[in-house]
Enzyme design. Structure first.
Site, PDB file in Angstrom:
ATOM      1  N   GLU A 116       0.840  -1.211   0.000  1.00  0.00           N
ATOM      2  CA  GLU A 116       0.000   0.000   0.000  1.00  0.00           C
ATOM      3  C   GLU A 116       0.874   1.259   0.000  1.00  0.00           C
ATOM      4  OE1 GLU A 116      -4.084  -1.307   2.161  1.00  0.00           O
ATOM      5  OE2 GLU A 116      -2.291  -1.613   3.367  1.00  0.00           O
ATOM      6  N   GLU A 138      -3.264  -9.856   3.580  1.00  0.00           N
ATOM      7  CA  GLU A 138      -4.014  -9.596   4.826  1.00  0.00           C
ATOM      8  C   GLU A 138      -5.091 -10.625   5.147  1.00  0.00           C
ATOM      9  OE1 GLU A 138      -2.489  -5.407   3.929  1.00  0.00           O
ATOM     10  OE2 GLU A 138      -2.967  -7.214   2.812  1.00  0.00           O
TER      11      GLU A 138
END
Length: 719
Positions: A116, A138
């Site tokens: 990210e 994740e």
């Protein structure tokens, strides 16, 4: 700033991530604070800045969230988490919308929050190295990408294109990233990153339009279309149902991720970011997220880093390994070894049986060759590493010999005496038994200190776990070598001490026998099977008994009774064991391989198995009251109690071996984080109370002694 170095030279602002005292960069509280400060500095210097570079001083680019801090979060912390994640995104947006070209210089791996951070750059340059990994794992930790990963990946790849990378946590290397358009340029090494970044920034000097992301362009269209597109809408109508089928409603993360993707695709970019933050804040404080982070991150790293391996023993990889028995297990181990470059001697009583065992590797590799995942030359090289033989002499010079013959003590003793003298000097011997105590089997060995249990799970090519069993006389060097051998196969080793059934078979036995006991109490078979599925086990207990063969369970029972008699004791069979014994000895139902067990297995192609109708007549008692919550609790608590007993008896010596062993060895539900984490997540007091209630209703299998309670408290992890 303690985690970011800020430098402005020749109009280039460089933000170098370098977290103090840590081998990797993480989104720790200090980094979040430093990012806010660095971003404010960039805004202040805006007029003299020509371009911005994001770089790393570590061997990797960025590792992601600070998971230790996540483990300390409580439910009440959700609003604060939301505020913090929104602040981080605000910093990202400030850098992205400043009108200055931003380049991410990816010198190494960037996963989760790290990817990210990488996505902040309008232009992303990576070192061309296949070992580097990018992506958003994740979901595998019970979380969702919440620092703009969902919003950006969906806008870059489209709703359908992004799904594998978000919902299935599919990772990719720099070359794949380039093909996907997620990275724009590859360079040969880290030294080439800065010059390439400067060259790209130079193309923006005097450019008509300032640098920006695709979604900040007024003509932006989402690849493949938004949910308003009838084609997409049609697929999305069934997506939640398909997901529910996989998660059984036990894993909130994939459901939250899909919701954030779809809802975010229908609104503007900044609103989509806010939706994502809300879902993450709610999820990150949930018990399932903590359970999964604890086990799949911390416990798994404890195993990978060798915490259960005896220290001060040099690393080891056997060059030549012999296998006794070319049946399903021997053939599977042979494939696992040959595919990792280990020279293998596969021996059976006849040459034909040995060749049939080797044919298993040919079958497994052929499907890979057919799909283009392996070349014919690679297949030939792999098969050449397996020597199929019926001659004991061919085992001469093996560094390790593993017996994988039938579970009979006399047979195992015979092959041990026969093969052990052929080991290379300093070599060691292992048994792939799943239940027989190693110290007993070691009596047939001339070197019991070099005799160990290496218990593979079936099918070997798919099952990741291997249980290493230390006998009473096994020395540290042998344990360490077995550990290294298992890691050399790319599998996950757990180390346990010797006892009947060790850890996995013993605990797994409690699951299936609790199911069989329920049947004996008159509870409908379908309800028992559904309880297993609903609590998250891969299949119901009766179906598993069929797969592993009822006859094998009865064989183990007979062997156990005989062993007890030899020790001058009497073995009291459990209610479940007696039901299985009746199925075999009274009704001749031996399991799936025999075509009849708790289920019927029709021979016609494509026909599905079904519960044996006679179970209703023989066992079901219409008047018996049962509750699905109780059935689910019995199946999970029984295994957790047995795991805690293994810990108190020192069969298990660590919580990480318990959790990883229960999930990868016996299919304990991943949402719990494993059998010990299940206890800690419930709260020790609440677990003890519920186990007490179950013991009062369903017998001694649920009783927690004072020693077991003490072991549970002693091993509780602290973050």
């Amino acid at each position: 700033m303690k985690t970011i170095q800020y430098e402005l030279a020749d109009g280039i602002a460089t933000l170098t991530f370098d977290e103090e005292g840590s081998p990797v960069n993480t989104m720790c509280a200090q980094w979040q604070k430093d990012l806010t400060e660095a971003t404010a500095q960039v805004v202040k210097d805006k007029e003299v800045i020509r371009g911005i570079m994001l770089a790393s001083n570590k061997s990797t680019f960025f590792a992601g969230a600070d998971l230790k801090a996540t483990m300390r979060l409580q439910a009440a912390d959700a609003p604060q988490v939301f505020k913090e994640i929104e602040q981080t995104k605000k910093n990202f947006r400030t850098l992205e919308t400043l009108g200055k070209p931003v380049v991410s210089c990816l010198n190494g791996t960037a996963l989760g929050g790290g990817w990210e951070v990488a996505l902040v750059g309008h232009y992303r340059i990576a070192v061309d190295d296949r070992k580097i990994q990018f992506g958003l794992p994740e979901i595998t930790l019970g979380l969702i990408p919440g620092a703009s990963g969902i919003t950006k990946m969906t806008r870059l790849l489209g709703l359908m294109g992004a799904q594998p990378y978000i919902l299935e946590s599919k990772l990719f290397n720099p070359q794949e990233a380039l093909e996907l358009g997620l990275v724009h340029e590859l360079v040969p090494d880290a030294a080439a990153l800065r010059p390439a970044a400067l060259a790209w920034i130079a193309t923006h000097d005097g450019a008509a339009a300032p640098a920006h992301h695709p979604w900040d362009d007024k003509n932006y269209k989402m690849p493949g279309g938004t949910p308003a597109n009838p084609k997409i809408a049609g697929m999305l109508a069934v997506a939640p149902a398909v997901l529910k089928q996989k998660t059984r409603g036990l894993y909130p993360a994939p459901e939250y991720a899909l919701a954030a993707m779809v809802e975010g695709a229908q609104v503007d970019f900044d609103t989509a970011l806010r939706i994502e933050s809300r879902y993450l804040a709610r999820l990150i404080v949930s018990p399932v997220a903590k359970n999964m982070i604890n086990t799949f991150f911390f416990n798994m790293n404890a195993i990978k880093s060798g915490r259960s391996r005896p220290k001060d023993v040099p690393r080891y990889k056997p060059q030549k390994v012999g296998l006794l028995g070319a049946g399903m297990m021997g053939a599977g181990i042979a494939y696992a070894q040959a595919s990792r470059g280990i020279s293998t001697v596969l021996k059976d009583v006849s040459h034909d049986k040995a060749v049939a065992g080797k044919a298993y590797s040919a079958k497994l590799t052929q499907s890979r060759v057919d799909k283009g995942r392996m070349s014919a030359a690679e297949q030939a090289a792999l098969l050449a590493r397996i020597q199929a033989t019926d001659k004991v002499a061919d085992l001469d010079g093996c560094d390790l010999i593993i017996e994988a013959v039938f579970e009979r003590r006399d047979l195992k003793a015979q092959v041990t005496r026969e093969a052990e003298p052929l080991l290379a000097p300093g070599g060691f011997f292992a048994s792939n038994t799943s239940t027989l105590p190693i110290s007993g089997l070691a009596t047939a060995s001339a070197h019991p200190d070099k005799f160990i249990g290496i218990h593979f799970f079936s099918p070997v090519d798919k099952m990741k776990l291997v249980e290493i069993i230390r006998g009473k006389q096994t020395n540290d060097e042998t344990v360490a070598r077995a550990f290294d051998y298992v890691q050399a196969l790319g599998k996950i080793p757990i180390v346990v001490n010797d006892s009947r059934g060790f850890y996995t078979s013993r605990t797994f036995g409690t699951f299936v026998m609790e199911g069989a006991a329920m049947l004996g109490e008159g509870i409908p078979a379908a309800a028992i099977e559904n309880a297993g599925i609903q609590c998250g086990m891969p299949v119901g207990p009766l179906a598993v008994l069929d797969e592993t063969a009822l006859s094998l369970s009865v064989h183990v029972l007979d062997q156990t009774r005989a062993d007890y008699v030899a020790e001058g004791k009497t073995y009291i069979a459990t209610p479940g064991e007696l039901i299985v014994e009746r199925m075999v000895k009274e009704f001749d139902r031996n399991g799936r391989a025999a075509g009849a067990g708790f289920y019927d297995y029709p021979e016609e192609k494509g026909a599905k198995k079904a519960l044996w109708p006679e179970l209703r007549t023989l066992f079901e008692k219409p008047g018996v009251a049962w509750d699905i919550t109780d059935l689910k609790d019995r199946l999970l608590y029984r295994q957790a109690v047995e795991t805690a007993r293994c810990l108190s008896e020192h069969v298990l010596t660590s919580v990480h071996d318990a959790n990883i062993g229960s999930i990868f060895g016996i299919g304990f539900p991943a949402w719990t984080g494993g059998a010990m984490q299940f206890i800690y997540s419930m709260g020790v007091d609440a677990f003890v109370q519920r186990a007490g209630e179950l013991a009062a209703l369903h017998g001694p299998g649920f009783v927690l002694s004072d020693e077991v309670k003490a072991a549970i408290n002693k091993h509780q992890p602290v973050y």
